[in-house]
Design an enzyme around this catalytic site. Structure first.
Site, short mmCIF file in Angstrom:
data_model
loop_
_atom_site.label_atom_id
_atom_site.label_comp_id
_atom_site.label_asym_id
_atom_site.label_seq_id
_atom_site.Cartn_x
_atom_site.Cartn_y
_atom_site.Cartn_z
N HIS A 231 0.83 -1.22 0.00
CA HIS A 231 0.00 0.00 0.00
C HIS A 231 0.86 1.26 0.00
CE1 HIS A 231 -3.31 -2.72 1.25
NE2 HIS A 231 -2.37 -3.26 1.99
N SER B 296 14.92 21.54 -15.79
CA SER B 296 13.77 22.39 -16.09
C SER B 296 14.26 23.66 -16.77
CB SER B 296 13.03 22.72 -14.79
OG SER B 296 12.28 23.91 -14.95
N LYS C 214 15.90 21.87 -10.65
CA LYS C 214 15.21 20.60 -10.92
C LYS C 214 16.11 19.54 -11.54
CE LYS C 214 11.60 19.64 -10.24
NZ LYS C 214 10.36 19.76 -10.99
N TYR D 290 -8.26 -13.12 -46.61
CA TYR D 290 -7.48 -11.89 -46.50
C TYR D 290 -8.37 -10.68 -46.64
CZ TYR D 290 -3.93 -8.34 -47.30
OH TYR D 290 -3.16 -7.22 -47.19
N GLN E 61 -3.13 -5.47 -43.46
CA GLN E 61 -1.96 -4.66 -43.78
C GLN E 61 -1.53 -3.78 -42.59
OE1 GLN E 61 -1.36 -2.89 -47.82
NE2 GLN E 61 -2.04 -1.02 -46.84
N LYS F 20 1.72 -4.26 -39.86
CA LYS F 20 3.08 -3.71 -39.88
C LYS F 20 3.15 -2.40 -39.11
CE LYS F 20 2.78 -5.26 -43.79
NZ LYS F 20 1.72 -6.26 -44.11
N1 ARG Z 1 0.56 -4.64 -48.79
C1 ARG Z 1 -0.26 -5.79 -48.51
C2 ARG Z 1 -0.16 -6.16 -47.02
O1 ARG Z 1 0.70 -5.68 -46.38
C3 ARG Z 1 0.18 -6.92 -49.35
C4 ARG Z 1 -0.90 -7.90 -49.68
C5 ARG Z 1 -1.91 -7.30 -50.54
N2 ARG Z 1 -2.84 -8.27 -51.01
C6 ARG Z 1 -4.01 -7.92 -51.52
N3 ARG Z 1 -4.80 -8.85 -51.91
N4 ARG Z 1 -4.38 -6.67 -51.61
O2 ARG Z 1 -0.96 -6.92 -46.48
#
Ligand code: ARG
Length: 478
Positions: free
Chosen positions: A153, A274, A280, A314, A319, A322
């Site tokens: 605590h 600061s 500081k 997909y 996408q 990433k």
């Molecule tokens: N730039 C896309 C990704 O990062 C690649 C795959 C795209 N495929 C598609 N069917 N549009 O996922």
């Protein structure tokens, strides 16, 4: 790439929104290496003549070498890393470059590239985490005998050794390391050969491709292979867990560095000042570590929300994987390295640690324990010790400042031994049940923790060697 069926080029603003090259060019190594393995497989399977395969591989190797030398692709007009590589290759070797995408879709290609990337990222993260753990274990060994306040605590509860605290952090991070290694395994399945979603109509050598790329398995279902991004969830969750742990002990350090505590001081090289207040010295690295943990968690949760809405197989939603991972990687690796430096160089005020460890009668449990040893039921012993705390508080003294008569009022046998029991060093020395805070145990545990770190370093080297193709190996420990 797909102009044949279209009369119109994409509108600039449509393209600006959908293209991914500004982000996915970061995985150029992975894309080239995977294309190389695909081309070699097309040759082995008799789908491309050996001359074409040779030209493609030489072209890809030259491109990779060039890109590594200049630090990666600069921002061109290409749609994504895949179309960039194919265009560059075709400019170099001519028509054979246009044969590379036979028996492959960007869907299985991008899943392969990004799995390779995440495998590398998990190992880079493990490497940085082991650096931090090494620092924590070193500090634990240095402070094995340092008496420190143990809090619950945020109130002083019992004395501990500071080394024990540092080893608690090592334990947390060892669990993080296990999750990071699990993220490596989660990504370690090769989807190449799944085509757009249904497989390809040729007898291709998928095992050979996986082996060349350092994957230990191939995917079993082509639909799942191109739809699956669970490996992204696993690595982001591992990152969120790790960032959460860093945040938690960063919060301790912010408190410990504050004027009310003054238990530690960050080195000037790891503090900020600061612009207005000349005096500081602020614990900014710990504060930012705390804040970044929130954004890493936000990305992890956001990613799972993205994934749950994507119909099989997909969708371009995928996408976004990433963007999520690259941002987290940047935040986490820079932050991890900074906080590692900050904790390695912080100064500990051992005298203040011991002072604060005495505040608020944390030795009271010793009286209760001793009375229990003498045969009193623990509940009665607890109440008697509580009365002594109240008495000491009213006299404004420490428990050791009470008179013998105060102790004998509770139990005639108390005054003799109890004063020995109230010494802080003795208190921590006696906490010697396995897992306890006793200095001797902490020193032993620090040694064992160091051995486990060494073992994990060896294991990491093996994973780099066996689990990543050559061009992706150098990036660990760079
Ligand atoms: N730039 C896309 C990704 O990062 C690649 C795959 C795209 N495929 C598609 N069917 N549009 O996922």
């Amino acid at each position: 790439m797909w102009g044949g069926r279209f009369d119109k080029a994409p509108a600039d603003r449509a393209r600006a929104f959908t293209r991914s090259f500004p982000i996915d060019r970061r995985m150029y190594r992975e894309d080239i290496v995977a294309s190389r393995a695909h081309a070699a497989m097309l040759g082995r399977s008799g789908l491309l003549p050996q001359d074409s395969v040779r030209a493609i591989i030489e072209g890809l190797d030259g491109l990779l070498e060039e890109l590594v030398a200049c630090g990666g692709p600069s921002l061109t007009d290409d749609e994504d890393i895949h179309s960039f590589v194919e265009r560059e290759l075709t400019e170099r070797i001519g028509e054979d470059g246009r044969r590379l995408h036979f028996a492959r879709s960007r869907n299985d290609q991008v899943a392969t590239d990004f799995r390779l990337y995440c495998k590398g990222f998990s190992l880079r993260l493990a490497d940085a985490l082991l650096d931090l753990m090494e620092v924590l274990v070193t500090r634990a060994a240095e402070e094995a005998e340092t008496v420190a306040p143990g809090f619950t605590h945020l109130q002083v509860a019992q004395p501990i050794t500071l080394g024990h605290y540092f080893l608690a952090l090592t334990e947390m991070h060892e669990r993080d390391l296990a999750e990071v290694i699990r993220a490596f395994s989660a990504a370690d399945v090769c989807p190449l050969g799944s085509g757009a979603l249904s497989g390809v109509p040729y007898d291709i050598d998928r095992e050979g491709v996986a082996e060349e790329l350092g994957f230990s398995q191939i995917s079993r279902n082509s639909l799942d292979a191109v739809a699956d991004r669970d490996f992204v969830t696993v690595i982001l969750n591992a990152c969120a867990g790790l960032a959460g742990h860093l945040s938690r002990w960063s919060e301790d350090l912010v408190v410990w560095a504050s004027p009310g505590y003054q238990l530690i001081r960050f080195d000037e090289a790891y503090s900020t000042g600061s612009s207005m207040l000349p005096q500081k010295q602020n614990p900014d690295i710990a504060e930012l570590t705390r804040a970044r943990a929130a954004s890493v968690l936000g990305v992890a949760v956001g990613w799972q929300a993205t994934l749950k809405g994507v119909p099989l197989a997909y969708g371009l939603d995928l996408q976004e994987d990433k963007r999520a991972v690259f941002g987290v990687e940047d935040d986490l690796l820079v932050g991890l390295s900074a906080i590692t430096g900050a904790i390695a160089t912080a100064t500990i005020d051992r005298a203040r640690m011991a002072d604060l460890a005495r505040q608020g009668y944390p030795e009271a449990i010793e009286i209760a324990d001793y009375l229990s040893e003498l045969g009193l039921p623990f509940r009665d012993a607890h109440a008697a010790a509580g009365r002594l705390v109240r008495l000491a508080e009213s006299k404004n003294v420490a428990l050791l400042g009470l008179d013998d008569s105060d102790f004998s009022d509770v139990d005639a046998r108390l005054p003799g031994e109890i004063r020995n029991r109230l010494d802080l060093r003795g208190i921590v020395d006696r906490r010697s049940s396995y897992g306890g805070t006793a200095p001797a145990l902490v020193a032993d545990e620090a040694n064992r923790a160091r051995q486990r770190i060494d073992w994990n370093r060896d294991r990491l080297r093996e994973l780099v060697r066996d689990g990543l193709p050559q061009p992706l190996r150098g990036i660990i420990g760079d």
